[in-house]
Design a protein around this motif. Structure first.
Motif, short mmCIF file in Angstrom:
data_model
loop_
_atom_site.label_atom_id
_atom_site.label_comp_id
_atom_site.label_asym_id
_atom_site.label_seq_id
_atom_site.Cartn_x
_atom_site.Cartn_y
_atom_site.Cartn_z
N TYR A 192 5.88 18.92 -13.33
CA TYR A 192 7.06 19.24 -12.52
C TYR A 192 7.11 18.43 -11.22
CZ TYR A 192 10.16 22.27 -9.70
OH TYR A 192 11.14 22.75 -8.90
N PHE A 193 6.02 18.45 -10.46
CA PHE A 193 6.05 17.79 -9.16
C PHE A 193 6.02 16.27 -9.27
CE2 PHE A 193 4.64 22.05 -7.87
CZ PHE A 193 5.61 22.31 -6.92
N THR A 194 5.35 15.75 -10.29
CA THR A 194 5.39 14.29 -10.48
C THR A 194 6.82 13.85 -10.77
OG1 THR A 194 3.12 14.26 -11.33
CG2 THR A 194 4.50 12.36 -11.84
N LYS A 195 7.52 14.63 -11.58
CA LYS A 195 8.93 14.30 -11.85
C LYS A 195 9.76 14.29 -10.58
CE LYS A 195 9.10 16.17 -16.57
NZ LYS A 195 9.52 17.32 -17.39
N LEU A 196 9.58 15.33 -9.75
CA LEU A 196 10.38 15.43 -8.53
C LEU A 196 10.05 14.31 -7.54
CD1 LEU A 196 10.43 19.27 -7.76
CD2 LEU A 196 12.33 17.87 -8.56
N PHE A 197 8.75 14.07 -7.33
CA PHE A 197 8.36 13.05 -6.34
C PHE A 197 8.73 11.65 -6.82
CE2 PHE A 197 4.72 16.10 -5.04
CZ PHE A 197 5.62 16.85 -4.29
N ALA A 198 8.54 11.39 -8.12
CA ALA A 198 8.93 10.09 -8.66
C ALA A 198 10.44 9.92 -8.57
CB ALA A 198 8.46 9.95 -10.10
N ALA A 199 11.17 10.99 -8.88
CA ALA A 199 12.64 10.93 -8.80
C ALA A 199 13.12 10.64 -7.39
CB ALA A 199 13.23 12.24 -9.31
N SER A 200 12.44 11.22 -6.38
CA SER A 200 12.82 10.98 -4.99
C SER A 200 12.66 9.51 -4.63
CB SER A 200 11.97 11.84 -4.06
OG SER A 200 12.18 13.21 -4.31
N ALA A 201 11.52 8.93 -5.02
CA ALA A 201 11.29 7.51 -4.73
C ALA A 201 12.29 6.63 -5.48
CB ALA A 201 9.86 7.13 -5.12
N LEU A 202 12.54 6.98 -6.73
CA LEU A 202 13.48 6.19 -7.53
C LEU A 202 14.89 6.27 -6.95
CD1 LEU A 202 12.17 7.14 -11.08
CD2 LEU A 202 12.12 4.86 -10.05
N ALA A 203 15.27 7.45 -6.44
CA ALA A 203 16.60 7.59 -5.85
C ALA A 203 16.75 6.69 -4.63
CB ALA A 203 16.85 9.04 -5.47
N PHE A 204 15.72 6.66 -3.76
CA PHE A 204 15.80 5.80 -2.57
C PHE A 204 15.64 4.32 -2.93
CE2 PHE A 204 15.56 9.68 -0.25
CZ PHE A 204 16.16 9.40 0.98
N ALA A 205 15.13 4.03 -4.14
CA ALA A 205 15.05 2.65 -4.61
C ALA A 205 16.32 2.23 -5.34
CB ALA A 205 13.85 2.48 -5.53
N GLY A 206 17.27 3.17 -5.45
CA GLY A 206 18.55 2.85 -6.08
C GLY A 206 18.60 3.07 -7.58
N GLU A 207 17.54 3.67 -8.15
CA GLU A 207 17.51 3.94 -9.59
C GLU A 207 18.17 5.29 -9.85
OE1 GLU A 207 16.39 2.03 -12.09
OE2 GLU A 207 15.93 0.39 -10.69
#
Length: 620
Positions: A456-471
């Protein structure tokens, strides 16, 4: 002795010597003359579980006993005889001790319990029971314990309400209970990873052993292994009726709180606290919930202080008092309570890690380094140390140095086979890289984390980084998956997932929609820097400089609570931009200068640093 009938009880009581609910009782090691090692430690644990069902009796913990043994110049794992137990009791103002023994009588077993006045050595009550077979020993001990509770002063109504048979409250398997007992010894001594195989063996021997599953859930949760923690926590909850009332409350409160259902979790902890007001666990976990999750530092502090009052030998009360004081910007008091904890018990190594954060918040790097020296011999604390130094380097714009520290965290996690902690070291890198203008490297790090773990938390943290990277697409996919994973997670549903959706909306230029998506987070953002920062970015996009500045100031107001948070430096940059937008060049210059002071040792080629310098030239 031979005249005792099978399962019968012989009881001798001494009027006028019963204990009160304000007194404590300590259990010495059983005398085992049967030559069967399965009883070693096991009967003491079973008796403790049985007595701890009672809100009336306050059982002195083995952890406190071990600490007292070291003060007595003895080894902490030394066998506790009646004589040693009396000294432990006298040193800790414990009124009574229980001395137990088991002896064989042909194929039968005789269990004896003696309640002794620790000060005088007088007998308060004595109970004997006989079991026809080894398999009946726990039942006989249970019956003897129940009778003894009444003679020690507990009311019949209390005994009837809180007297689940031991076979149901723990396990009917002596071998499983022995493994659980050994695991608890490791767990309470702080050697949590060594406890794991012992608890696992306990559930192999008895697949219905609820508390063994609960212990595994707690340990894996402490090491941020979310998937395994949830697996064991659900199993414990399914079996909660096969536990004592105290343990059922422990399992239930953890089940709701650890899956993020804050309302039910708080209610369960409050019930736990009311039922067993001398049990430290609900106070500690309420302190965690209010402080770490809700940013309600006053409530967190109140519960943490109560934890110290209830059990001054439990380090978590000191730890979360310090965290709450930090959130209230009372750093001197945060430091003082940590010192008090370490003076109480120098083996509270986890307090050194928190002490290092407080020292950093005060700008006292020498003290931080001194505290760091205590952490290298503990793998989990060493991971914290490397992560903290990685965060500090990232905060200062030192990208390469930060990555080196995060990689060290990952190496320790890999050595310990903690995949989710290893993944977290990668998402930390991805978060930093995404903010500093390295979208490709950030995406690679986030994807590497997801290849290691899909928790769960890996998904959320990875998603946060990806969102700020424009993914955007990948981020929204992960947000949706995380929401399905934990539909009852309060913060997940109203803070974390909306945060990701709002970031994507902002990436698409829809700042108004981003603010709307963040509205449900308003009651929960007191201690959340990410939500405040993102609101600030949305207001910047809308051209509302004053509103943006207010949000960035809210981030900076949490500096003492989260001194190594990367968003502290980003908030300085946001303030510079917000004041420039509002036409206040003086304040804008000051904000940029604060950023550059923080980034005085930053890597010179960081894209965000170059951009900030260009922006600064426009307001000089």
């Amino acid at each position: 002795m031979a005249a005792l009938v099978a399962g019968g009880i012989f009881l001798r009581s001494y009027k006028g010597h019963a204990i009160t609910e304000k007194d404590s009782i300590f259990i010495s090691d059983f005398v085992n003359t049967t030559n069967d090692p399965v009883f070693d430690g096991t009967l003491k644990k079973a008796l403790a579980v049985d007595l701890e069902q009672s809100p009336f009796l306050n059982v002195f913990s083995d952890a406190k006993a071990r600490h007292t043994l070291t003060l007595m110049g003895k080894q902490p794992d030394e066998r506790v005889t009646v004589e040693t137990a009396r000294e432990i009791c006298q040193r800790n103002s414990v009124k009574a001790l229980l001395a137990g023994s088991i002896a064989s009588l042909g194929s039968q077993y005789v269990v004896t319990l003696d309640a002794i006045n620790a000060a005088t050595g007088d007998t308060l009550a004595e109970v004997q029971g006989q079991a026809d077979s080894k398999e009946q020993v726990l039942k006989t001990l249970d019956t003897a314990s129940t009778r003894l509770r009444g003679k020690l002063g507990e009311s019949l109504a209390s005994i009837q309400k809180f007297d689940k048979p031991l076979e149901e409250a723990t396990t009917s398997s002596l071998e499983a209970l022995k493994s659980f007992t050994q695991g608890d010894a490791k767990h309470s001594a702080g050697d949590e990873l060594a406890a794991v195989p012992l608890y696992k063996h306990a559930v192999e021997l008895d697949p219905n052993f609820a508390m063994a599953y609960a212990r595994l859930a707690t340990i894996y949760g402490n090491f941020s292994q979310t998937s395994l923690s949830e697996e064991y926590r659900k199993k414990a909850f399914e079996l909660k009726d096969r536990a004592s009332e105290r343990e059922r409350l422990y399992i239930t409160s953890h089940y709701y709180a650890d899956q993020g259902d804050l309302e039910k979790g708080i209610a369960a902890y409050e019930l736990y606290k009311q039922t067993y007001p001398r049990e430290v666990t609900p106070y500690v976990n309420l302190a965690v919930t209010y402080t770490q999750f809700l940013g309600e530092f006053e409530k967190g502090l109140a519960n943490a202080k109560e934890a110290i009052r209830v059990d001054p030998d439990e380090y978590r009360g000191y730890l979360f008092s310090s965290v709450a004081y930090s959130g209230l910007n009372r750093l001197d008091e945060a430091k003082a309570v940590l010192k008090a904890g370490l003076q109480r018990n120098s083996t509270f190594l986890g307090l050194h890690d928190t002490f290092a954060y407080v020292a950093y918040a005060q700008g006292d790097l020498a003290t931080m380094e001194k505290e760091d020296a205590f952490l290298h011999d503990q793998p989990d604390l060493e991971m914290n140390l490397y992560t903290r130094h990685g965060d500090i380097a990232a905060l200062g714009g030192q990208v390469q140095k930060a990555r080196e520290f995060y990689q060290k965290t990952g190496q320790v996690a890999q050595r310990l086979q903690l995949k989710e902690s290893e993944a977290a070291s990668l998402t930390s890198q991805a978060w930093m890289l995404a903010h500093f203008g390295y979208p490709k490297q950030a995406t690679d790090a986030a994807n590497a984390a997801l290849a290691l773990s899909q928790d769960y938390f890996t998904k959320l943290f990875a998603a946060s980084a990806l969102a700020f990277a424009g993914e955007n697409r990948k981020s929204l996919e992960l947000a949706s998956a995380a929401a399905k994973d934990r539909p009852n997670d309060t913060l997940g549903q109203v803070v974390f997932v909306p945060f990701l959706q709002a970031t994507v909306a902002l990436n698409g230029g829809n700042a108004k929609r981003a603010l709307e998506l963040l509205n449900p987070a308003l009651p929960y953002d007191k201690g959340n820097t990410g939500v405040c920062y993102l609101r600030g970015l949305a207001y910047l996009k809308l051209g509302q400089g004053n509103e943006a500045a207010q949000q960035f100031q809210r981030v900076l107001a949490l500096r003492n609570f989260a001194p190594t948070d990367l968003l502290m430096s980003m908030a300085h940059l946001g303030l510079g931009r917000a004041y420039a937008l509002s036409g206040d060049k003086a304040k804008s210059r000051a904000a940029y200068q604060d950023l550059f002071a923080l980034w005085k040792d930053a890597d010179p080629d960081v894209p965000l640093l170059k951009q900030a310098k260009l922006e600064y030239e426009k307001v000089k």
